[in-house]
Each structure stands twice: as C-alpha cells, then as structure tokens.
Design a protein around this motif. Structure first.
Motif, PDB file in Angstrom:
ATOM      1  N   THR A  91      33.949 -19.970  28.186  1.00 51.90           N
ATOM      2  CA  THR A  91      33.968 -19.889  29.755  1.00 51.90           C
ATOM      3  C   THR A  91      33.253 -20.989  30.437  1.00 51.90           C
ATOM      4  N   ASP A  92      33.570 -20.918  31.594  1.00 50.02           N
ATOM      5  CA  ASP A  92      32.635 -22.119  32.545  1.00 50.02           C
ATOM      6  C   ASP A  92      32.085 -21.347  33.470  1.00 50.02           C
ATOM      7  N   ALA A  93      31.923 -19.921  33.594  1.00 51.52           N
ATOM      8  CA  ALA A  93      31.568 -19.285  34.687  1.00 51.52           C
ATOM      9  C   ALA A  93      30.397 -18.327  34.559  1.00 51.52           C
ATOM     10  N   GLY A  94      29.411 -18.692  33.334  1.00 52.60           N
ATOM     11  CA  GLY A  94      28.493 -17.596  33.070  1.00 52.60           C
ATOM     12  C   GLY A  94      27.223 -17.814  34.053  1.00 52.60           C
ATOM     13  N   ILE A  95      26.488 -16.849  34.068  1.00 47.84           N
ATOM     14  CA  ILE A  95      25.390 -16.755  34.801  1.00 47.84           C
ATOM     15  C   ILE A  95      24.122 -17.741  34.147  1.00 47.84           C
ATOM     16  N   GLY A  96      23.392 -18.343  34.818  1.00 50.92           N
ATOM     17  CA  GLY A  96      22.201 -19.509  33.996  1.00 50.92           C
ATOM     18  C   GLY A  96      21.104 -18.926  34.936  1.00 50.92           C
ATOM     19  N   ILE A  97      20.196 -19.914  34.745  1.00 48.92           N
ATOM     20  CA  ILE A  97      18.872 -19.833  35.455  1.00 48.92           C
ATOM     21  C   ILE A  97      18.638 -20.265  36.576  1.00 48.92           C
ATOM     22  N   THR A  98      19.654 -21.179  36.983  1.00 45.25           N
ATOM     23  CA  THR A  98      19.848 -21.881  38.306  1.00 45.25           C
ATOM     24  C   THR A  98      21.192 -21.515  38.922  1.00 45.25           C
ATOM     25  N   ALA A  99      21.406 -22.199  40.197  1.00 45.17           N
ATOM     26  CA  ALA A  99      22.934 -21.809  40.762  1.00 45.17           C
ATOM     27  C   ALA A  99      23.978 -22.248  40.188  1.00 45.17           C
ATOM     28  N   SER A 100      23.901 -23.322  39.327  1.00 44.21           N
ATOM     29  CA  SER A 100      24.941 -23.952  38.475  1.00 44.21           C
ATOM     30  C   SER A 100      25.276 -23.106  37.461  1.00 44.21           C
ATOM     31  N   ALA A 101      26.711 -22.881  37.331  1.00 47.57           N
ATOM     32  CA  ALA A 101      27.450 -22.150  36.213  1.00 47.57           C
ATOM     33  C   ALA A 101      27.174 -22.614  34.878  1.00 47.57           C
ATOM     34  N   VAL A 102      27.121 -21.976  33.718  1.00 53.87           N
ATOM     35  CA  VAL A 102      26.881 -22.183  32.616  1.00 53.87           C
ATOM     36  C   VAL A 102      27.864 -21.824  31.724  1.00 53.87           C
ATOM     37  N   GLY A 103      28.134 -22.841  30.700  1.00 49.95           N
ATOM     38  CA  GLY A 103      29.151 -22.428  29.648  1.00 49.95           C
ATOM     39  C   GLY A 103      28.678 -21.544  28.612  1.00 49.95           C
ATOM     40  N   TYR A 104      29.396 -20.849  28.118  1.00 51.98           N
ATOM     41  CA  TYR A 104      29.171 -20.035  27.070  1.00 51.98           C
ATOM     42  C   TYR A 104      30.441 -19.686  26.146  1.00 51.98           C
ATOM     43  N   ALA A 105      30.167 -19.297  24.914  1.00 53.73           N
ATOM     44  CA  ALA A 105      31.161 -18.700  24.025  1.00 53.73           C
ATOM     45  C   ALA A 105      32.384 -19.568  23.574  1.00 53.73           C
ATOM     46  N   GLY A 106      32.085 -20.603  22.962  1.00 55.56           N
ATOM     47  CA  GLY A 106      33.240 -21.433  22.484  1.00 55.56           C
ATOM     48  C   GLY A 106      33.330 -21.150  21.189  1.00 55.56           C
ATOM     49  N   GLY A 107      34.131 -21.654  20.369  1.00 61.18           N
ATOM     50  CA  GLY A 107      34.471 -21.312  18.996  1.00 61.18           C
ATOM     51  C   GLY A 107      34.089 -22.557  18.126  1.00 61.18           C
ATOM     52  N   GLY A 108      33.595 -22.413  16.968  1.00 59.76           N
ATOM     53  CA  GLY A 108      33.281 -23.286  16.046  1.00 59.76           C
ATOM     54  C   GLY A 108      34.672 -23.993  15.433  1.00 59.76           C
ATOM     55  N   GLY A 109      34.252 -25.285  15.158  1.00 58.97           N
ATOM     56  CA  GLY A 109      35.453 -26.204  14.574  1.00 58.97           C
ATOM     57  C   GLY A 109      35.721 -25.778  13.229  1.00 58.97           C
ATOM     58  N   GLY A 110      37.153 -25.908  12.294  1.00 49.13           N
ATOM     59  CA  GLY A 110      37.433 -25.819  11.154  1.00 49.13           C
ATOM     60  C   GLY A 110      37.085 -27.067  10.338  1.00 49.13           C
ATOM     61  N   ALA A 111      36.967 -26.775   9.158  1.00 54.26           N
ATOM     62  CA  ALA A 111      36.465 -28.013   8.275  1.00 54.26           C
ATOM     63  C   ALA A 111      37.498 -28.531   7.554  1.00 54.26           C
ATOM     64  N   ALA A 112      37.909 -30.103   7.411  1.00 53.53           N
ATOM     65  CA  ALA A 112      38.776 -30.994   6.679  1.00 53.53           C
ATOM     66  C   ALA A 112      38.146 -31.298   5.447  1.00 53.53           C
ATOM     67  N   HIS A 113      39.207 -31.349   4.492  1.00 55.15           N
ATOM     68  CA  HIS A 113      38.807 -31.830   3.092  1.00 55.15           C
ATOM     69  C   HIS A 113      38.800 -33.399   3.126  1.00 55.15           C
TER      70      HIS A 113
END
Length: 314
Positions: free
Chosen positions: A226-248
């Motif tokens: 998300t790009d609309a999380g609450i932060g400690i300033t007025a700026s929106a904070v990004g949260y809750a992305g996924g981790g990348g898969g691995a490659a052989h």
C-alpha cells in the motif's frame, strides 16, 4: 509543516474530551492542512496510556511479514507474504491499552529433509482487542514431490497474504502460493515454476497485488504494498509488500514496491551472485527467498508496527 519529536515522553493537549494526556511509543507531532496531529508509533510491544481526558483516535495496526523460503541443493524457495493491516477509529478514555507488535517470520532452515526450507509465518500485532494477522511464510525447497512444505503458507487469519511457492529440485512438481485474504486485505503468493534442477520460486503476495509466478527462467517478484499508510509525518508511508522468489540461476525476484513508486518494501529474492534480503523493519512485508544452495539463507520477514494518531483541538 512543523515536527516535534519526543521519545516515549508524556504529553498534554486539549483533545476532544477536554485536557487529554497520553504517553507511550515514539511520539511525534505535525501540522497538515491546518490541523495538528499527534502520533504514537510503537515499533515494539508496549502500552498506550491515557492518564486523563478522552479523545477519538485513529489506529493503524500492521502484522509481521512472513519469512522467505530457504534452499536445499538445487531447489529454491518462495518469498514471504505481507502482514495484515487493520485501521479504524475508536474513542479512548483514561486507562492503559496493551500494544503488541508482531515479529517477522524467520526464513526456512536449509538442508535436504522434506520439512526443510519453508519460511515461518509472521506474528500477529494488536492494540487492545483489534488484531492484524501475520503474513504467510514462503514455500520451501524440498526433495520429495509429495511434500506439502514446497507450498507457501496462507498466514494466520483471513486478512493477510500467503507466501510464494517453493521450487522443486529433482521433481517436475512445483509448489503453489498461499492464498490471500478476502478482497482488499492481502493477495495470494505466486506459484513456483516446475523444472528439474532449474526451478524458480514464486513471489510473496502484497497488500495491493499478488506475488508473481516463477515462469520459464524468471523468479517471481513480490506483490505491491500500500502507498497510503499512516506515518509519523503528514507523508503517506508504504507498507506490506511481498518478498521476491528465488532463482536457481540468474536474478532473484524483485521485492514488492510501494504502489506507483520505486520504493522497495519487501525482501529481494536470491539469484546467482547475490543474497536474499530481509524486509524493511516495521513495514510488514515478507522476506526474500534463497536459491542455488545459498549459504546465506533466505530473508526474515519484517516486524509489524502499531500507530495511534489523534487531532489536537485549536
């Protein structure tokens, strides 16, 4: 915009219920569009204590992200899924409110056993009676084609993403991604690609979009946060992305991004010449996965965060 910063200090203000005194967490104050807000950010467990008065508050509760899958021989792991988000408003009065911040899930244990490799789920975060579940761990790299440990985990509740599936080393059977939550509350992890000795893991699901499948010679990227999380300033904070898969072989899957930007949130998957990374602390995404017998292992999921915010009277 002005910003006043204090660490776990006691503050007093005239809130909605008269003189309002509250403390706990990391306290910040800022002005936005003519309104002054005070924010209590909990990066670890603690208490939000109201010593007097009452006020309406907005809460933002983020669970811990799932751990990335690890490796066994030529197999690969899947990325961890995001932690759940709960946000809303509540009226608080004098008293003590328990805050729990969930830890990120651990990466899987590398090795050759059928249970090796799958990342752990993230832990739940809560504020009083409101709980946000942890994200699903990424699928592991295992030898047995019938082993369920190659699949990404669903997480611990109905409002979080699942982890990505892990690839198989000596089998044409690939792992599947864990399921996401209900609509708008987290997305599914991606599936791994099948292949003997050349598997590619799926990405962990993000809050906004699903993790990508491993396909051909490409590891799955983590889903967007998300790009609309609450932060400690007025700026929106990004949260809750996924981790990348691995490659052989080649490049590991990219971490999930903050929607519409290039700001990384999840952990990077492992590929040739690079290691998996953990997710950014206190942002709730999943960790990256490990591949090609990486000694470094997968990445841990991020710890969650709990934020309480309220407007101050003029």
């Amino acid at each position: 915009m002005s910003l006043i910063h204090a660490l776990a200090g006691s503050v007093s203000a005239s809130g909605a219920g008269g003189a309002f005194n509250a403390y706990g967490g990391v306290i910040n104050q800022y002005e936005d569009s003519g309104t002054t807000y005070r924010v209590h950010a909990f990066r670890g467990s603690g208490t939000f204590t109201v010593s007097s008065g009452s006020s309406d508050v907005t809460y933002y509760i983020l669970g811990g992200g799932g751990g990335g899958g690890d490796t066994a021989a030529y197999a690969v792991g899947g990325g961890g899924g995001n932690g759940a988000i709960n946000t809303g408003t509540a009226s608080v009065t004098a008293g003590t409110y328990t805050i729990t911040v969930g830890a990120g899930g651990a990466d899987g244990v590398p090795g050759g056993g059928t249970e090796d490799g799958r990342g752990s789920n993230g832990a739940n975060s809560s504020a009083s009676s409101v709980t946000s579940n942890g994200g699903g761990g990424g699928g592991g790299s295992v030898y047995g084609s019938s082993s369920a440990y190659r699949n990404g985990q669903n997480g611990t509740g109905t409002v979080q993403s699942g982890g990505g599936g892990g690839g198989m080393a000596q089998s044409a059977t690939a792992g599947t991604g864990g399921s996401g939550g209900t609509s708008g509350t987290g997305s599914a992890g991606g599936d791994a690609s099948a292949g003997s000795h050349f598997a590619f893991g799926g990405g962990g699901g993000g809050w906004v979009s699903a993790g990508a499948d491993g396909a051909g010679t490409t590891a799955g990227a983590g889903g967007a946060g998300t790009d609309a999380g609450i932060g400690i300033t007025a700026s929106a904070v990004g949260y809750a992305g996924g981790g990348g898969g691995a490659a052989h072989d080649g490049t590991g899957g990219a971490a999930g991004y903050k929607t519409g930007t290039t700001e990384l949130l999840g952990g990077q998957g492992y590929g040739t010449g690079g290691n998996a990374t953990g997710a950014i602390v206190n942002t709730g995404p999943g960790g990256g996965a490990a591949g090609k017998a990486s000694a470094a292992g997968g990445g841990n999921g991020s710890t969650g965060i709990v934020i309480v915010r309220y407007a101050l009277a003029v």
